[in-house]
Enzyme design. Structure first.
Site, PDB file in Angstrom:
ATOM      1  CG  ASP A  64      -1.971  -1.076   1.162  1.00 22.04           C
ATOM      2  OD1 ASP A  64      -2.303  -1.518   0.038  1.00 22.04           O
ATOM      3  OD2 ASP A  64      -2.472  -1.488   2.223  1.00 22.04           O
ATOM      4  CG  ASP A  76       1.019   1.418  -8.584  1.00 20.11           C
ATOM      5  OD1 ASP A  76       1.177   0.779  -7.517  1.00 20.11           O
ATOM      6  OD2 ASP A  76       0.275   2.414  -8.673  1.00 20.11           O
TER       7      ASP A  76
END
Ligand SMILES: C[S@@+](CC[C@H](N)C(=O)[O-])C[C@H]1O[C@@H](n2cnc3c(N)ncnc32)[C@H](O)[C@@H]1O
Length: 186
Positions: free
Chosen positions: A91, A127
């Site tokens: 996260d 990402d």
């Protein structure tokens, strides 16, 4: 945590932190039946989903635990016991005030290093460019103990993928760049 007792045998131990829907864990475990795989997932719904899939796939070399990875790593994973940590799409907590919740911190990296066997690997994919830079910097500070190595795609990765997880597939569909890093404990 006694991995020999947990898996009922000796063998290499790989830990997947933040398993999600467990696509990586299952494909990798099926491809490497002699390796022992442990998934750590905090969210109950992902944990249940993964447990169900492990059962349906009939895999004997996978265990999954529902807990907080920081707590687990800090208090339960012995020194020099892990061959590879896989940390895929942790996260990113993009808001400045939430960034202290990120998994990668000097203290957690120290625990990963402590738990890794000599020659063991840490594999990371994300990402998030800014989080990736933070991770790179943290790791670069440990260049006396960690050496960069080639990031080999995982068993479940299809053409153009690195790790074959649900998050990677979601981001690739949106043409979002994926950053990877693999390092070895020297
Ligand atoms: C962005 S998802 C990525 C899931 C999977 N690795 C993938 O690539 O599809 C992050 C996952 O990590 C789990 N997670 C986040 N922080 C965690 C922690 N401290 N301990 C255990 N799991 C955690 C979340 O519940 C979520 O399933």
């Amino acid at each position: 945590m006694d991995f020999v007792r947990i898996f009922g045998r000796t063998g290499a131990v790989h830990i997947d932190i933040g398993t999600g829907k467990a696509a990586f864990l299952l494909n990798e475990a099926r491809a490497h039946p002699h390796v022992n795989f442990l998934g750590i997932e905090r969210a109950r719904r992902y944990y249940r989903y993964a447990v169900d899939r492990i059962g349906r796939w009939g895999l004997k070399n996978v265990r999954i635990i529902r807990t907080d990875a920081v707590y687990f790593l800090t208090d339960f994973v012995p020194d020099d016991s892990v061959d590879c940590f896989h940390i895929y799409f942790p996260d990113p907590w993009p808001k400045k005030r939430h960034q202290k919740r990120r998994f990668f911190s000097p203290a957690n990296l120290e625990h990963l290093l402590r738990a890794l066997k000599g020659g063991g690997q840490l594999k990371i994919a994300t990402d998030h460019a800014e989080y990736f830079e933070q991770i790179r910097k943290l790791i670069a500070e440990e260049n006396d103990r960690l050496a960069e190595t080639e990031f080999l795609p995982t068993a479940g990765a299809e053409v153009g993928e690195w790790v074959g997880t649900n998050f990677e597939r979601k981001y690739l569909k949106q043409n979002i760049q994926i950053y990877t890093l693999a390092v070895r404990k020297t």
